[in-house]
Design an enzyme around this catalytic site. Structure first.
Site, PDB file in Angstrom:
ATOM      1  N   PHE A  26       3.120  -8.923   2.285  1.00 16.41           N
ATOM      2  CA  PHE A  26       2.581  -8.145   3.399  1.00 16.41           C
ATOM      3  C   PHE A  26       1.414  -7.304   2.868  1.00 16.41           C
ATOM      4  CE2 PHE A  26       4.097  -3.845   2.323  1.00 16.41           C
ATOM      5  CZ  PHE A  26       5.007  -4.159   1.322  1.00 16.41           C
ATOM      6  N   GLY A  27       0.810  -6.540   3.761  1.00 17.82           N
ATOM      7  CA  GLY A  27      -0.192  -5.554   3.359  1.00 17.82           C
ATOM      8  C   GLY A  27      -1.315  -6.142   2.508  1.00 17.82           C
ATOM      9  N   LYS A  32       8.408 -12.043  -6.697  1.00 20.00           N
ATOM     10  CA  LYS A  32       7.726 -10.744  -6.554  1.00 20.00           C
ATOM     11  C   LYS A  32       8.665  -9.597  -6.936  1.00 20.00           C
ATOM     12  CE  LYS A  32       5.362  -7.718  -3.342  1.00 20.00           C
ATOM     13  NZ  LYS A  32       5.068  -7.392  -1.956  1.00 20.00           N
ATOM     14  N   HIS A  84       6.114  -3.450  -8.478  1.00 16.13           N
ATOM     15  CA  HIS A  84       6.208  -2.000  -8.621  1.00 16.13           C
ATOM     16  C   HIS A  84       7.549  -1.493  -8.096  1.00 16.13           C
ATOM     17  CE1 HIS A  84       4.606  -3.340  -4.859  1.00 16.13           C
ATOM     18  NE2 HIS A  84       4.469  -2.161  -4.325  1.00 16.13           N
ATOM     19  N   ARG A  85       7.925  -1.929  -6.872  1.00 17.32           N
ATOM     20  CA  ARG A  85       9.162  -1.437  -6.265  1.00 17.32           C
ATOM     21  C   ARG A  85      10.381  -1.936  -7.044  1.00 17.32           C
ATOM     22  NH1 ARG A  85       7.249  -1.000  -1.594  1.00 17.32           N
ATOM     23  NH2 ARG A  85       7.063  -3.246  -1.388  1.00 17.32           N
ATOM     24  N   ASP A 127      -1.123  -7.686  -0.317  1.00 15.60           N
ATOM     25  CA  ASP A 127      -0.737  -8.778  -1.227  1.00 15.60           C
ATOM     26  C   ASP A 127      -1.784  -9.904  -1.333  1.00 15.60           C
ATOM     27  OD1 ASP A 127       1.671  -7.880  -2.353  1.00 15.60           O
ATOM     28  OD2 ASP A 127       2.821  -8.482  -0.599  1.00 15.60           O
ATOM     29  N   ASN A 187      12.633   0.194   7.505  1.00 14.20           N
ATOM     30  CA  ASN A 187      12.275  -1.177   7.173  1.00 14.20           C
ATOM     31  C   ASN A 187      13.501  -1.934   6.630  1.00 14.20           C
ATOM     32  OD1 ASN A 187      11.393  -3.423   5.697  1.00 14.20           O
ATOM     33  ND2 ASN A 187       9.416  -2.496   5.230  1.00 14.20           N
ATOM     34  N   ASP A 233       7.937   5.806  -1.843  1.00 18.11           N
ATOM     35  CA  ASP A 233       6.572   5.848  -1.337  1.00 18.11           C
ATOM     36  C   ASP A 233       5.743   4.955  -2.248  1.00 18.11           C
ATOM     37  OD1 ASP A 233       4.670   6.697   0.554  1.00 18.11           O
ATOM     38  OD2 ASP A 233       3.809   8.063  -0.903  1.00 18.11           O
TER      39      ASP A 233
HETATM   40  P1  IMP Z   1       5.247   2.282   1.885  1.00 19.00           P
HETATM   41  O1  IMP Z   1       5.115   3.640   1.307  1.00 19.00           O
HETATM   42  O2  IMP Z   1       6.212   1.436   1.101  1.00 19.00           O
HETATM   43  O3  IMP Z   1       5.517   2.245   3.333  1.00 19.00           O
HETATM   44  O4  IMP Z   1       3.865   1.529   1.626  1.00 19.00           O
HETATM   45  C1  IMP Z   1       2.635   2.100   1.994  1.00 19.00           C
HETATM   46  C2  IMP Z   1       1.575   1.041   2.074  1.00 19.00           C
HETATM   47  O5  IMP Z   1       1.225   0.598   0.752  1.00 19.00           O
HETATM   48  C3  IMP Z   1       1.956  -0.217   2.816  1.00 19.00           C
HETATM   49  O6  IMP Z   1       1.796  -0.055   4.199  1.00 19.00           O
HETATM   50  C4  IMP Z   1       0.941  -1.199   2.212  1.00 19.00           C
HETATM   51  O7  IMP Z   1      -0.311  -0.997   2.772  1.00 19.00           O
HETATM   52  C5  IMP Z   1       0.869  -0.764   0.768  1.00 19.00           C
HETATM   53  N1  IMP Z   1       1.824  -1.498  -0.072  1.00 19.00           N
HETATM   54  C6  IMP Z   1       2.903  -0.966  -0.715  1.00 19.00           C
HETATM   55  N2  IMP Z   1       3.574  -1.914  -1.382  1.00 19.00           N
HETATM   56  C7  IMP Z   1       2.929  -3.077  -1.154  1.00 19.00           C
HETATM   57  C8  IMP Z   1       3.177  -4.418  -1.560  1.00 19.00           C
HETATM   58  O8  IMP Z   1       4.143  -4.758  -2.259  1.00 19.00           O
HETATM   59  N3  IMP Z   1       2.299  -5.332  -1.101  1.00 19.00           N
HETATM   60  C9  IMP Z   1       1.244  -5.017  -0.318  1.00 19.00           C
HETATM   61  N4  IMP Z   1       0.979  -3.797   0.102  1.00 19.00           N
HETATM   62  C10 IMP Z   1       1.811  -2.813  -0.308  1.00 19.00           C
END
Ligand code: IMP
Length: 196
Positions: free
Chosen positions: A152-153, A175, A180-181, A155, A10, A69
């Site tokens: 995304f996702g 954001k 979290h990230r 949010d 990504n 993750d």
């Molecule tokens: P990944 O491990 O970062 O690929 O995230 C796994 C999944 O968690 C994503 O495909 C989203 O469904 C959800 N997710 C993680 N972080 C976010 C965020 O900041 N916003 C919305 N969904 C999130």
């Protein structure tokens, strides 16, 4: 400048981590160093998955590797979708469908039972050293409607009461400061400053 591989495909995440780590480090994607490995995320915790990804890529490259993750924990669903966030209701199901379904499941649930949090775990793997993880969370509630165009996702259904906004109504900069990230990466930056 110190080179760090971020185990992701990504490009948005590479930009985000480069912005947080600053100019002392150069963050490269797996693509940039010519590696195409799909690490199976079969862990039961965010920590297990992040460590697995970072260590597998470190073993192949012999370089310093970061991996993350993340996911959404919903209290009313006993912490689901959690580590299964991407796969919840099917990997290819669009998020407007997943989000609408979650709102439907929670439609009669009162506000104090709608607690939720995004969780992110970052793992650092270095040749010859044990892996280290950092964790960041942001608390919120599952809102009552899909709102906001950014992010995304999940949010658009993740409502942050103190800001009176969903995380999809925040700019990327807003954001990143509270996410979290962002928090997990800031913690990891402190560790990198000592270790790398
Ligand atoms: P990944 O491990 O970062 O690929 O995230 C796994 C999944 O968690 C994503 O495909 C989203 O469904 C959800 N997710 C993680 N972080 C976010 C965020 O900041 N916003 C919305 N969904 C999130």
């Amino acid at each position: 400048m110190k080179e760090i591989i971020f185990a992701t495909k990504n490009k948005g995440k590479i930009k985000e981590i480069q912005a947080i780590l600053g100019n002392d480090y150069i963050v490269k994607s797996m693509e940039e160093i010519g590696i195409d490995i799909d690490v199976v995320e079969d862990g039961k915790t965010f920590e297990e998955n992040a460590i697995k990804k970072a260590v597998e890529i470190k073993n192949v490259t012999n370089k310093i590797v970061l991996a993350d993750d993340s996911g959404l924990e919903i209290d009313y669903l006993n912490g689901e979708p959690g580590v299964y966030s991407a796969r919840y209701m099917g990997e290819d199901t669009p998020y407007d469908v997943k989000n609408a379904k979650i709102l439907e499941i929670l439609k009669d649930v009162e506000e104090d039972k709608r607690g939720a949090r995004f969780v992110s775990v970052i793992a650092l793997a270095m040749p010859g050293k044990d892996p280290i993880t950092t964790k960041g969370t942001i608390e919120g509630i599952i809102g009552y409607e899909i709102k906001g165009e950014n992010g995304f996702g999940y949010d658009p259904i993740f409502y942050i009461p103190s800001l009176e906004k969903t995380s999809a109504e925040l700019s990327l900069e807003e954001k990143n400061k509270i996410s979290h990230r962002g928090k997990a990466l800031e913690e990891m930056k402190k560790i990198l400053e000592k270790m790398v």
